[in-house]
Design a protein around this motif. Structure first.
Motif, PDB file in Angstrom:
ATOM      1  N   VAL A  60       0.729  -1.188   0.035  1.00 38.71           N
ATOM      2  CA  VAL A  60       0.046  -0.028  -0.003  1.00 38.71           C
ATOM      3  C   VAL A  60       0.766   1.320   0.047  1.00 38.71           C
ATOM      4  O   VAL A  60       1.770   1.354   0.661  1.00 38.71           O
ATOM      5  N   ALA A  61       0.499   2.191  -0.678  1.00 41.29           N
ATOM      6  CA  ALA A  61       1.241   3.637  -0.846  1.00 41.29           C
ATOM      7  C   ALA A  61       0.389   4.506  -0.187  1.00 41.29           C
ATOM      8  O   ALA A  61      -0.871   4.598  -0.191  1.00 41.29           O
ATOM      9  N   VAL A  62       1.070   5.097   0.832  1.00 42.65           N
ATOM     10  CA  VAL A  62       0.471   5.877   1.864  1.00 42.65           C
ATOM     11  C   VAL A  62       0.628   7.273   1.764  1.00 42.65           C
ATOM     12  O   VAL A  62       1.906   7.714   2.036  1.00 42.65           O
ATOM     13  N   ALA A  63      -0.116   8.075   1.505  1.00 42.38           N
ATOM     14  CA  ALA A  63       0.479   9.672   1.481  1.00 42.38           C
ATOM     15  C   ALA A  63       0.749  10.277   2.660  1.00 42.38           C
ATOM     16  O   ALA A  63       0.001  10.191   3.750  1.00 42.38           O
ATOM     17  N   ASP A  64       1.686  11.308   2.715  1.00 42.41           N
ATOM     18  CA  ASP A  64       1.904  12.067   3.892  1.00 42.41           C
ATOM     19  C   ASP A  64       1.027  13.118   3.902  1.00 42.41           C
ATOM     20  O   ASP A  64       0.402  13.228   5.200  1.00 42.41           O
ATOM     21  N   ARG A  65       0.340  13.648   2.925  1.00 39.46           N
ATOM     22  CA  ARG A  65      -0.512  14.822   3.030  1.00 39.46           C
ATOM     23  C   ARG A  65      -1.857  14.068   2.718  1.00 39.46           C
ATOM     24  O   ARG A  65      -2.584  14.092   1.696  1.00 39.46           O
ATOM     25  N   ALA A  66      -2.409  13.262   3.647  1.00 35.79           N
ATOM     26  CA  ALA A  66      -3.651  12.430   3.582  1.00 35.79           C
ATOM     27  C   ALA A  66      -4.938  13.647   3.370  1.00 35.79           C
ATOM     28  O   ALA A  66      -4.817  14.674   3.833  1.00 35.79           O
ATOM     29  N   GLY A  67      -5.672  13.108   2.340  1.00 36.45           N
ATOM     30  CA  GLY A  67      -6.921  14.020   2.243  1.00 36.45           C
ATOM     31  C   GLY A  67      -6.856  14.861   1.114  1.00 36.45           C
ATOM     32  O   GLY A  67      -7.852  15.430   0.747  1.00 36.45           O
ATOM     33  N   THR A  68      -5.576  14.985   0.579  1.00 40.75           N
ATOM     34  CA  THR A  68      -5.540  15.685  -0.544  1.00 40.75           C
ATOM     35  C   THR A  68      -5.471  14.812  -1.604  1.00 40.75           C
ATOM     36  O   THR A  68      -4.666  14.144  -1.860  1.00 40.75           O
ATOM     37  N   PRO A  69      -6.345  14.994  -2.827  1.00 44.30           N
ATOM     38  CA  PRO A  69      -6.624  14.207  -4.092  1.00 44.30           C
ATOM     39  C   PRO A  69      -5.237  14.501  -4.888  1.00 44.30           C
ATOM     40  O   PRO A  69      -4.603  15.471  -5.130  1.00 44.30           O
ATOM     41  N   GLN A  70      -4.510  13.334  -5.272  1.00 43.23           N
ATOM     42  CA  GLN A  70      -3.310  13.362  -5.878  1.00 43.23           C
ATOM     43  C   GLN A  70      -2.997  11.994  -6.583  1.00 43.23           C
ATOM     44  O   GLN A  70      -3.488  10.887  -6.208  1.00 43.23           O
ATOM     45  N   ALA A  71      -2.339  12.279  -7.623  1.00 50.42           N
ATOM     46  CA  ALA A  71      -1.957  10.908  -8.529  1.00 50.42           C
ATOM     47  C   ALA A  71      -1.040   9.940  -7.510  1.00 50.42           C
ATOM     48  O   ALA A  71       0.099  10.424  -7.026  1.00 50.42           O
ATOM     49  N   MET A  72      -1.502   8.868  -7.397  1.00 46.82           N
ATOM     50  CA  MET A  72      -0.783   7.764  -6.703  1.00 46.82           C
ATOM     51  C   MET A  72      -0.763   6.478  -7.406  1.00 46.82           C
ATOM     52  O   MET A  72      -1.807   6.104  -8.159  1.00 46.82           O
ATOM     53  N   SER A  73       0.298   5.854  -7.217  1.00 49.42           N
ATOM     54  CA  SER A  73       0.300   4.115  -7.576  1.00 49.42           C
ATOM     55  C   SER A  73       1.219   3.403  -6.761  1.00 49.42           C
ATOM     56  O   SER A  73       2.216   4.013  -5.953  1.00 49.42           O
ATOM     57  N   VAL A  74       0.797   2.043  -6.622  1.00 49.02           N
ATOM     58  CA  VAL A  74       1.750   1.123  -6.071  1.00 49.02           C
ATOM     59  C   VAL A  74       1.680  -0.042  -6.870  1.00 49.02           C
ATOM     60  O   VAL A  74       0.774  -0.420  -7.495  1.00 49.02           O
ATOM     61  N   THR A  75       2.818  -0.687  -7.133  1.00 45.33           N
ATOM     62  CA  THR A  75       3.202  -1.787  -8.037  1.00 45.33           C
ATOM     63  C   THR A  75       3.849  -2.852  -7.330  1.00 45.33           C
ATOM     64  O   THR A  75       5.098  -2.523  -6.683  1.00 45.33           O
ATOM     65  N   VAL A  76       3.291  -4.176  -7.520  1.00 48.20           N
ATOM     66  CA  VAL A  76       4.134  -5.326  -6.742  1.00 48.20           C
ATOM     67  C   VAL A  76       4.319  -6.377  -7.999  1.00 48.20           C
ATOM     68  O   VAL A  76       3.462  -6.616  -8.746  1.00 48.20           O
ATOM     69  N   GLN A  77       5.728  -6.715  -8.040  1.00 50.18           N
ATOM     70  CA  GLN A  77       6.000  -7.769  -9.328  1.00 50.18           C
ATOM     71  C   GLN A  77       6.821  -8.817  -8.495  1.00 50.18           C
ATOM     72  O   GLN A  77       7.762  -8.907  -7.910  1.00 50.18           O
ATOM     73  N   ALA A  78       6.261  -9.913  -8.687  1.00 51.45           N
ATOM     74  CA  ALA A  78       6.949 -11.172  -8.166  1.00 51.45           C
ATOM     75  C   ALA A  78       7.981 -11.642  -9.250  1.00 51.45           C
ATOM     76  O   ALA A  78       7.518 -11.709 -10.629  1.00 51.45           O
ATOM     77  N   ARG A  79       9.094 -11.926  -9.172  1.00 53.52           N
ATOM     78  CA  ARG A  79      10.217 -12.306 -10.164  1.00 53.52           C
ATOM     79  C   ARG A  79       9.637 -13.374 -10.772  1.00 53.52           C
ATOM     80  O   ARG A  79       9.110 -14.361 -10.655  1.00 53.52           O
ATOM     81  N   GLY A  80       9.581 -13.358 -12.362  1.00 51.06           N
ATOM     82  CA  GLY A  80       8.689 -14.038 -13.288  1.00 51.06           C
ATOM     83  C   GLY A  80       7.406 -14.004 -13.653  1.00 51.06           C
ATOM     84  O   GLY A  80       7.046 -14.563 -14.436  1.00 51.06           O
ATOM     85  N   SER A  81       6.779 -12.980 -12.941  1.00 52.26           N
ATOM     86  CA  SER A  81       5.166 -12.682 -13.347  1.00 52.26           C
ATOM     87  C   SER A  81       5.367 -11.493 -13.545  1.00 52.26           C
ATOM     88  O   SER A  81       6.076 -10.465 -13.508  1.00 52.26           O
ATOM     89  N   ALA A  82       3.954 -10.973 -14.266  1.00 49.47           N
ATOM     90  CA  ALA A  82       3.944  -9.639 -14.484  1.00 49.47           C
ATOM     91  C   ALA A  82       3.503  -8.781 -13.290  1.00 49.47           C
ATOM     92  O   ALA A  82       3.187  -9.251 -12.137  1.00 49.47           O
ATOM     93  N   ALA A  83       3.475  -7.563 -13.428  1.00 47.66           N
ATOM     94  CA  ALA A  83       3.566  -6.688 -12.214  1.00 47.66           C
ATOM     95  C   ALA A  83       1.991  -6.243 -12.190  1.00 47.66           C
ATOM     96  O   ALA A  83       1.176  -6.239 -12.949  1.00 47.66           O
ATOM     97  N   VAL A  84       1.459  -6.071 -10.885  1.00 45.04           N
ATOM     98  CA  VAL A  84       0.108  -5.884 -10.386  1.00 45.04           C
ATOM     99  C   VAL A  84       0.362  -4.373  -9.975  1.00 45.04           C
ATOM    100  O   VAL A  84       1.113  -4.170  -8.963  1.00 45.04           O
ATOM    101  N   ALA A  85      -0.680  -3.300 -10.494  1.00 41.83           N
ATOM    102  CA  ALA A  85      -0.655  -2.053  -9.982  1.00 41.83           C
ATOM    103  C   ALA A  85      -1.872  -1.657  -9.614  1.00 41.83           C
ATOM    104  O   ALA A  85      -3.094  -2.095  -9.952  1.00 41.83           O
ATOM    105  N   ASP A  86      -2.171  -0.672  -8.866  1.00 44.59           N
ATOM    106  CA  ASP A  86      -3.266  -0.012  -8.737  1.00 44.59           C
ATOM    107  C   ASP A  86      -2.808   1.653  -8.941  1.00 44.59           C
ATOM    108  O   ASP A  86      -2.008   2.316  -8.025  1.00 44.59           O
ATOM    109  N   LYS A  87      -3.418   2.302  -9.931  1.00 50.21           N
ATOM    110  CA  LYS A  87      -2.781   3.674 -10.218  1.00 50.21           C
ATOM    111  C   LYS A  87      -4.176   4.535 -10.366  1.00 50.21           C
ATOM    112  O   LYS A  87      -5.145   3.970 -10.693  1.00 50.21           O
TER     113      LYS A  87
END
Length: 124
Positions: A60-87
């Motif tokens: 989970v990517a957590v913003a320091d300035r919570a409550g302000t709408p801003q562009a965010m993303s978090v990506t996790v990739q296991a070696r040998g597999s495709a990356a999974v993201a939330d953007k």
């Protein structure tokens, strides 16, 4: 006499939610992933919290300035597999993103606003 009691209770509860609301959202972000915290990747605009649980890795990517709408993303990739993201544009956090890693290394990336972090291969 019941009407004034109900109104007072509702107003009191809504005031409490207004006071505690922002803090609850950032605390909830830490509990979106199951398991134990394996890493915290700090960067200028926030942090990425990485958890492990029974062969799964969650982040989970957590913003320091919570409550302000801003562009965010978090990506996790296991070696040998495709990356999974939330953007997207979020107020509090991006994710959770969960992948099955087994005993493989994972690469975690997070971005909030124009700042980002990249872990390299970790949890091997």
């Amino acid at each position: 006499m019941r009407g004034p009691v109900v109104i007072a209770t509702v107003l009191g509860a809504s005031g409490l939610v207004a006071l505690l609301g922002p803090g609850l959202h950032s605390a909830d972000a830490a509990e979106l992933c199951n398991g134990r915290k394996a890493r915290t990747l700090h960067f200028r605009t926030g942090e990425v919290r990485v958890y492990r649980d029974k062969g799964y890795v969650c982040a989970v990517a957590v913003a320091d300035r919570a409550g302000t709408p801003q562009a965010m993303s978090v990506t996790v990739q296991a070696r040998g597999s495709a990356a999974v993201a939330d953007k997207g544009t979020f107020k509090y956090h991006a994710g959770p993103v969960k992948v099955h890693a087994g005993h493989r290394c994972v690469w975690v990336r997070g971005k909030i606003g124009n700042k980002s972090v990249s872990s390299g291969w970790i949890l091997c």
